[in-house]
Design a protein around this motif. Sequence first.
Motif, PDB file in Angstrom:
ATOM      1  N   MET A 130       0.870  -1.270  -0.305  1.00 18.28           N
ATOM      2  CA  MET A 130       0.254  -0.303  -0.295  1.00 18.28           C
ATOM      3  C   MET A 130       1.151   0.645   0.200  1.00 18.28           C
ATOM      4  N   ALA A 131       2.149   1.166   0.853  1.00 17.93           N
ATOM      5  CA  ALA A 131       2.968   2.673   0.931  1.00 17.93           C
ATOM      6  C   ALA A 131       3.237   2.777  -0.462  1.00 17.93           C
ATOM      7  N   MET A 132       3.464   1.894  -1.664  1.00 16.03           N
ATOM      8  CA  MET A 132       4.086   1.751  -2.861  1.00 16.03           C
ATOM      9  C   MET A 132       3.258   2.246  -4.055  1.00 16.03           C
ATOM     10  N   ILE A 133       1.902   1.967  -3.723  1.00 12.91           N
ATOM     11  CA  ILE A 133       0.884   1.719  -4.086  1.00 12.91           C
ATOM     12  C   ILE A 133      -0.328   3.136  -4.023  1.00 12.91           C
ATOM     13  N   ALA A 134      -0.224   3.476  -3.153  1.00  8.24           N
ATOM     14  CA  ALA A 134      -0.991   4.956  -2.032  1.00  8.24           C
ATOM     15  C   ALA A 134      -0.542   6.059  -3.352  1.00  8.24           C
ATOM     16  N   PRO A 135       0.614   6.568  -3.395  1.00  6.79           N
ATOM     17  CA  PRO A 135       1.163   7.689  -3.988  1.00  6.79           C
ATOM     18  C   PRO A 135       0.226   8.108  -5.513  1.00  6.79           C
ATOM     19  N   GLY A 136       0.382   6.635  -5.873  1.00  7.61           N
ATOM     20  CA  GLY A 136      -0.250   6.401  -7.450  1.00  7.61           C
ATOM     21  C   GLY A 136      -1.324   6.784  -7.893  1.00  7.61           C
ATOM     22  N   LEU A 137      -1.810   6.010  -6.955  1.00  7.94           N
ATOM     23  CA  LEU A 137      -3.769   6.085  -7.018  1.00  7.94           C
ATOM     24  C   LEU A 137      -3.958   7.405  -6.318  1.00  7.94           C
ATOM     25  N   LEU A 138      -2.928   8.314  -5.745  1.00  7.97           N
ATOM     26  CA  LEU A 138      -3.150   9.566  -5.125  1.00  7.97           C
ATOM     27  C   LEU A 138      -3.146  10.405  -6.083  1.00  7.97           C
ATOM     28  N   LEU A 139      -1.467  10.142  -6.737  1.00  8.20           N
ATOM     29  CA  LEU A 139      -1.975  11.029  -8.321  1.00  8.20           C
ATOM     30  C   LEU A 139      -3.226  11.006  -9.327  1.00  8.20           C
ATOM     31  N   ILE A 140      -3.219   9.786  -9.981  1.00  9.96           N
ATOM     32  CA  ILE A 140      -4.179   9.799 -10.747  1.00  9.96           C
ATOM     33  C   ILE A 140      -5.542  10.640 -10.001  1.00  9.96           C
ATOM     34  N   PHE A 141      -5.673  10.073  -9.098  1.00 10.06           N
ATOM     35  CA  PHE A 141      -7.292  10.520  -8.968  1.00 10.06           C
ATOM     36  C   PHE A 141      -6.632  13.165  -8.500  1.00 10.06           C
ATOM     37  N   GLY A 142      -5.955  12.946  -8.757  1.00 10.49           N
ATOM     38  CA  GLY A 142      -5.524  13.923  -8.361  1.00 10.49           C
ATOM     39  C   GLY A 142      -6.085  14.971  -9.652  1.00 10.49           C
ATOM     40  N   LEU A 143      -5.281  13.863 -11.023  1.00 14.15           N
ATOM     41  CA  LEU A 143      -5.111  14.232 -12.527  1.00 14.15           C
ATOM     42  C   LEU A 143      -6.988  14.195 -12.906  1.00 14.15           C
ATOM     43  N   ILE A 144      -7.733  13.145 -12.540  1.00 17.79           N
ATOM     44  CA  ILE A 144      -9.427  13.026 -12.918  1.00 17.79           C
ATOM     45  C   ILE A 144      -9.590  14.212 -12.214  1.00 17.79           C
ATOM     46  N   PHE A 145      -9.336  14.964 -10.902  1.00 16.72           N
ATOM     47  CA  PHE A 145     -10.002  16.608 -10.477  1.00 16.72           C
ATOM     48  C   PHE A 145      -9.614  17.356 -11.815  1.00 16.72           C
ATOM     49  N   ALA A 146      -8.523  17.063 -12.176  1.00 14.45           N
ATOM     50  CA  ALA A 146      -7.929  18.207 -12.679  1.00 14.45           C
ATOM     51  C   ALA A 146      -8.010  18.600 -13.892  1.00 14.45           C
ATOM     52  N   TYR A 147      -8.774  17.627 -15.197  1.00 10.33           N
ATOM     53  CA  TYR A 147      -9.058  17.346 -16.142  1.00 10.33           C
ATOM     54  C   TYR A 147     -10.674  17.486 -15.636  1.00 10.33           C
ATOM     55  N   GLY A 148     -11.690  17.194 -14.748  1.00  6.27           N
ATOM     56  CA  GLY A 148     -12.757  17.551 -14.382  1.00  6.27           C
ATOM     57  C   GLY A 148     -13.087  18.953 -14.008  1.00  6.27           C
ATOM     58  N   ARG A 149     -12.312  19.713 -13.424  1.00  2.94           N
ATOM     59  CA  ARG A 149     -12.398  20.959 -14.061  1.00  2.94           C
ATOM     60  C   ARG A 149     -11.790  21.556 -14.747  1.00  2.94           C
ATOM     61  N   ALA A 150     -10.790  21.988 -15.866  1.00  2.00           N
ATOM     62  CA  ALA A 150     -10.833  21.932 -17.474  1.00  2.00           C
ATOM     63  C   ALA A 150     -11.814  21.280 -18.077  1.00  2.00           C
ATOM     64  N   GLY A 151     -12.639  20.478 -18.361  1.00  4.27           N
ATOM     65  CA  GLY A 151     -13.780  19.907 -18.603  1.00  4.27           C
ATOM     66  C   GLY A 151     -14.887  20.775 -18.217  1.00  4.27           C
ATOM     67  N   GLN A 152     -15.115  21.066 -16.903  1.00  2.80           N
ATOM     68  CA  GLN A 152     -16.222  22.151 -16.739  1.00  2.80           C
ATOM     69  C   GLN A 152     -15.798  23.459 -16.998  1.00  2.80           C
ATOM     70  N   VAL A 153     -14.296  23.946 -17.034  1.00  5.98           N
ATOM     71  CA  VAL A 153     -14.696  25.451 -17.389  1.00  5.98           C
ATOM     72  C   VAL A 153     -14.454  26.155 -18.565  1.00  5.98           C
ATOM     73  N   ASN A 154     -13.810  25.275 -18.899  1.00 10.28           N
ATOM     74  CA  ASN A 154     -14.424  25.405 -20.720  1.00 10.28           C
ATOM     75  C   ASN A 154     -15.300  24.264 -21.650  1.00 10.28           C
ATOM     76  N   GLY A 155     -16.206  23.706 -21.203  1.00 10.00           N
ATOM     77  CA  GLY A 155     -17.671  23.662 -21.230  1.00 10.00           C
ATOM     78  C   GLY A 155     -18.282  24.545 -21.265  1.00 10.00           C
ATOM     79  N   ALA A 156     -18.497  24.806 -20.406  1.00  9.10           N
ATOM     80  CA  ALA A 156     -19.511  26.227 -19.447  1.00  9.10           C
ATOM     81  C   ALA A 156     -19.204  27.580 -20.456  1.00  9.10           C
ATOM     82  N   LEU A 157     -17.992  27.558 -21.055  1.00  8.27           N
ATOM     83  CA  LEU A 157     -16.967  29.198 -21.570  1.00  8.27           C
ATOM     84  C   LEU A 157     -17.207  28.748 -23.156  1.00  8.27           C
ATOM     85  N   GLU A 158     -17.398  27.220 -23.323  1.00 10.39           N
ATOM     86  CA  GLU A 158     -17.782  27.046 -25.068  1.00 10.39           C
ATOM     87  C   GLU A 158     -19.374  27.252 -24.968  1.00 10.39           C
ATOM     88  N   SER A 159     -20.110  26.890 -24.196  1.00  8.17           N
ATOM     89  CA  SER A 159     -21.614  27.334 -24.213  1.00  8.17           C
ATOM     90  C   SER A 159     -21.893  28.453 -24.278  1.00  8.17           C
TER      91      SER A 159
END
Length: 144
Positions: A21-50
């Motif tokens: 878990m000590a080896m896997i947890a940082p990678g999982l946290l990074l993946i979740f962080g990237l999902i949040f970042a792409y989600g925020r970018a998608g939300q802002v870009n979609g709202a601005l385009e619309s």
Amino acid sequence: MSGAALGRRRRDERGSLAIEMAMIAPGLLLIFGLIFAYGRAGQVNGALESGTRDAARSATMARSYAEAEQRARQVVSEAIGGTPAACRHSLSVEVSDDYLPGEPITVTARCRYGLADLGLPGAPGTLTATSSFTSMLDPYRGVD
């Protein structure tokens, strides 16, 4: 072989789950962080385009350039209401100067928003979203 000899040959696996878990947890946290970042970018870009698309269409209904600018700003502001506050505060909306019957009118909107609050290592502090949409003015429309 006796049971004692077999027991000595087996490795002790206590604590191996904690190491895994000590080896896997940082990678999982990074993946979740990237999902949040792409989600925020998608939300802002979609709202601005619309919002930009709707603003250009709304600006074509105006009778004057000043009214077109006001309509465009209002429509984009309403469209990005659910985006981060930094985007709403840094919003800029531009309407092309050629407000003549039969000519295209272009609305361009920009806003800046941050990713620093996500805590991603190496993530840019702020991003700028830009959107542009063109709509035609009616050639028989009366313009002030």
